[in-house]
Design a protein around this motif. Structure first.
Motif, mmCIF file in Angstrom:
data_model
loop_
_atom_site.group_PDB
_atom_site.id
_atom_site.type_symbol
_atom_site.label_atom_id
_atom_site.label_comp_id
_atom_site.label_asym_id
_atom_site.label_seq_id
_atom_site.Cartn_x
_atom_site.Cartn_y
_atom_site.Cartn_z
ATOM 1 N N ALA A 274 99.987 22.908 116.728
ATOM 2 C CA ALA A 274 98.777 23.662 116.407
ATOM 3 C C ALA A 274 97.562 23.074 117.119
ATOM 4 N N ILE A 275 97.469 21.754 117.139
ATOM 5 C CA ILE A 275 96.309 21.095 117.759
ATOM 6 C C ILE A 275 96.285 21.316 119.267
ATOM 7 N N HIS A 276 97.458 21.335 119.912
ATOM 8 C CA HIS A 276 97.529 21.456 121.371
ATOM 9 C C HIS A 276 97.783 22.889 121.842
ATOM 10 N N ALA A 277 97.715 23.858 120.927
ATOM 11 C CA ALA A 277 97.957 25.249 121.311
ATOM 12 C C ALA A 277 96.799 25.785 122.155
ATOM 13 N N ASP A 278 97.065 26.886 122.894
ATOM 14 C CA ASP A 278 96.058 27.465 123.789
ATOM 15 C C ASP A 278 94.908 28.094 123.015
ATOM 16 N N HIS A 279 95.195 28.722 121.869
ATOM 17 C CA HIS A 279 94.119 29.380 121.137
ATOM 18 C C HIS A 279 93.272 28.328 120.413
ATOM 19 N N ALA A 280 91.992 28.668 120.170
ATOM 20 C CA ALA A 280 91.061 27.717 119.549
ATOM 21 C C ALA A 280 91.205 27.735 118.033
ATOM 22 N N LEU A 281 91.062 26.564 117.454
ATOM 23 C CA LEU A 281 91.127 26.417 116.007
ATOM 24 C C LEU A 281 89.781 25.962 115.476
ATOM 25 N N GLU A 282 89.321 26.603 114.414
ATOM 26 C CA GLU A 282 88.124 26.136 113.732
ATOM 27 C C GLU A 282 88.460 25.010 112.756
ATOM 28 N N ASP A 283 89.615 25.114 112.145
ATOM 29 C CA ASP A 283 89.967 24.141 111.110
ATOM 30 C C ASP A 283 91.461 24.224 110.819
ATOM 31 N N ILE A 284 91.999 23.127 110.280
ATOM 32 C CA ILE A 284 93.376 23.091 109.792
ATOM 33 C C ILE A 284 93.343 22.504 108.386
ATOM 34 N N GLU A 285 93.956 23.191 107.428
ATOM 35 C CA GLU A 285 94.103 22.678 106.067
ATOM 36 C C GLU A 285 95.567 22.347 105.818
ATOM 37 N N VAL A 286 95.800 21.172 105.270
ATOM 38 C CA VAL A 286 97.152 20.757 104.899
ATOM 39 C C VAL A 286 97.183 20.613 103.380
ATOM 40 N N VAL A 287 97.978 21.451 102.723
ATOM 41 C CA VAL A 287 98.018 21.493 101.253
ATOM 42 C C VAL A 287 99.408 21.067 100.786
ATOM 43 N N PRO A 288 99.562 19.820 100.340
ATOM 44 C CA PRO A 288 100.881 19.363 99.872
ATOM 45 C C PRO A 288 101.252 20.024 98.555
ATOM 46 N N PRO A 289 102.520 19.962 98.151
ATOM 47 C CA PRO A 289 102.933 20.526 96.855
ATOM 48 C C PRO A 289 102.103 19.946 95.720
ATOM 49 N N THR A 290 101.614 20.813 94.858
ATOM 50 C CA THR A 290 100.781 20.382 93.742
ATOM 51 C C THR A 290 101.637 19.846 92.601
ATOM 52 N N LEU A 291 100.982 19.204 91.650
ATOM 53 C CA LEU A 291 101.693 18.710 90.469
ATOM 54 C C LEU A 291 102.279 19.872 89.679
ATOM 55 N N ASP A 292 101.575 21.001 89.625
ATOM 56 C CA ASP A 292 102.126 22.189 88.952
ATOM 57 C C ASP A 292 103.447 22.600 89.593
ATOM 58 N N GLU A 293 103.478 22.617 90.931
ATOM 59 C CA GLU A 293 104.686 23.032 91.645
ATOM 60 C C GLU A 293 105.810 22.020 91.462
ATOM 61 N N LEU A 294 105.472 20.729 91.492
ATOM 62 C CA LEU A 294 106.489 19.701 91.283
ATOM 63 C C LEU A 294 107.057 19.783 89.868
ATOM 64 N N TYR A 295 106.181 19.991 88.899
ATOM 65 C CA TYR A 295 106.617 20.109 87.503
ATOM 66 C C TYR A 295 107.604 21.266 87.353
ATOM 67 N N ALA A 296 107.252 22.432 87.914
ATOM 68 C CA ALA A 296 108.142 23.595 87.830
ATOM 69 C C ALA A 296 109.461 23.332 88.545
#
Length: 306
Positions: A274-296
């Motif tokens: 994603a960082i080295h792709a040709d198109h421009a990026l404004e931002d990247i968000e990385v969202v790990p599994p939440t505690l709710d998801e781990l609990y389920a």
């Protein structure tokens, strides 16, 4: 340094009901632990076992080097407890009530009065508890739990009735106690609230411990995907780059955001692409599994194994 809490193969039965089944874990000093589970999972029974209010049917409980089931439990004075539903004598003032609990623990009532200010009740110290709101009674309950700077603090749904500002103050107090070496056990259904405030998560279901570890450790075990959100400059192009198409399960979020799921072994490679792709990026968000998801996830895993 010895553990504050040692639960060894503990079971607790009430007639035919087995509230806790073969649970084992140890909690060291200076750790904040989230005790997570649905109503009836066994959380409150575990707290009562640690307090010495009930004794195990099988196994052993050791708290601050003592066995509550052995008789005299002197370590109880070094415990703090806030039940889910606090109930106080409505005729007493906040000051009188805290003085009463301070004397029960052999602490100075004068020193305990500072706790009223610490939880934001100094202005209401002379008012009868019967005039307190639910949030004020919850704060008074927290103040009594903090008497004597406990080495083990057991909190059952502690932020019920607290507004966001008071919740933040509550967790600052918890952090202070932990930094001084106290072990803090938080039992709550507010999993999002606990996520960034605990060192370890213990998940209980149907009386069994189904998971025990840090969030990072539980994420490694669960192997749930991480969500990666790409904010594209100038809106999403008509044809996405080949690497993103090959990534598989991507989806548009809005006109300029694309989201995809990455398994643990894919995450770093996808981020590099994603960082080295040709198109421009404004931002990247990385969202790990939440505690709710781990609990389920861990509850589903237990049910599937039955």
């Amino acid at each position: 340094m010895s553990n504050t809490v040692e639960i060894d193969n503990v079971s607790k039965r009430y007639g035919r009901i087995e509230a806790v089944r073969g649970v084992s874990f140890a909690l060291p000093p200076g750790e904040t632990v989230a005790l997570v589970g649905h109503n009836g999972a066994g959380k409150t029974t575990l707290i009562k076992l640690m307090l010495g209010l009930v004794h195990p049917t099988e196994g052993s409980v050791k708290i601050l080097g003592e066995h509550p089931a052995a008789g005299e439990f002197a370590a109880r004075r070094r415990l703090g407890y806030l039940p889910e539903n606090v109930s106080f004598n409505a005729a007493l003032t906040g000051r009188e009530l805290l003085s009463f609990y301070a004397r029960l623990k052999g602490e100075s009532p004068t020193q305990a009065m500072a706790l009223l200010d610490r939880v934001g009740l100094a202005a209401a110290a002379s008012r009868r508890v019967g005039t307190y709101s639910k949030g004020m009674r919850q704060r008074l309950g927290l103040a009594q739990a903090l008497i004597g700077e406990p080495a083990l603090l057991l909190l059952d749904e502690p932020t019920t009735g607290l507004d966001p500002a008071l919740r933040q103050s509550f967790y600052e107090i918890v952090q202070e106690l932990r930094d001084r070496g106290a072990t803090v056990v938080l039992s709550s259904h507010a999993l999002t609230e606990l996520e960034e405030r605990t060192d370890r998560v213990v998940i209980i279901n149907r009386g069994l411990m189904v998971a025990n570890g840090s969030l990072d450790a539980l994420r490694r075990i669960a192997r749930l995907p991480t969500r990666i959100r790409l904010h594209l400059t100038g809106g999403r192009p008509p044809h996405l780059p080949g690497w993103l198409e090959a990534a598989g399960a991507w989806r548009p979020v809005n006109g300029h955001v694309v989201e995809l799921d990455a398994l643990p072994e894919q995450k770093m490679d996808l981020l590099r692409q994603a960082i080295h792709a040709d198109h421009a990026l404004e931002d990247i968000e990385v969202v790990p599994p939440t505690l709710d998801e781990l609990y389920a996830h861990f509850l589903r895993s237990q049910e599937d194994a039955r």
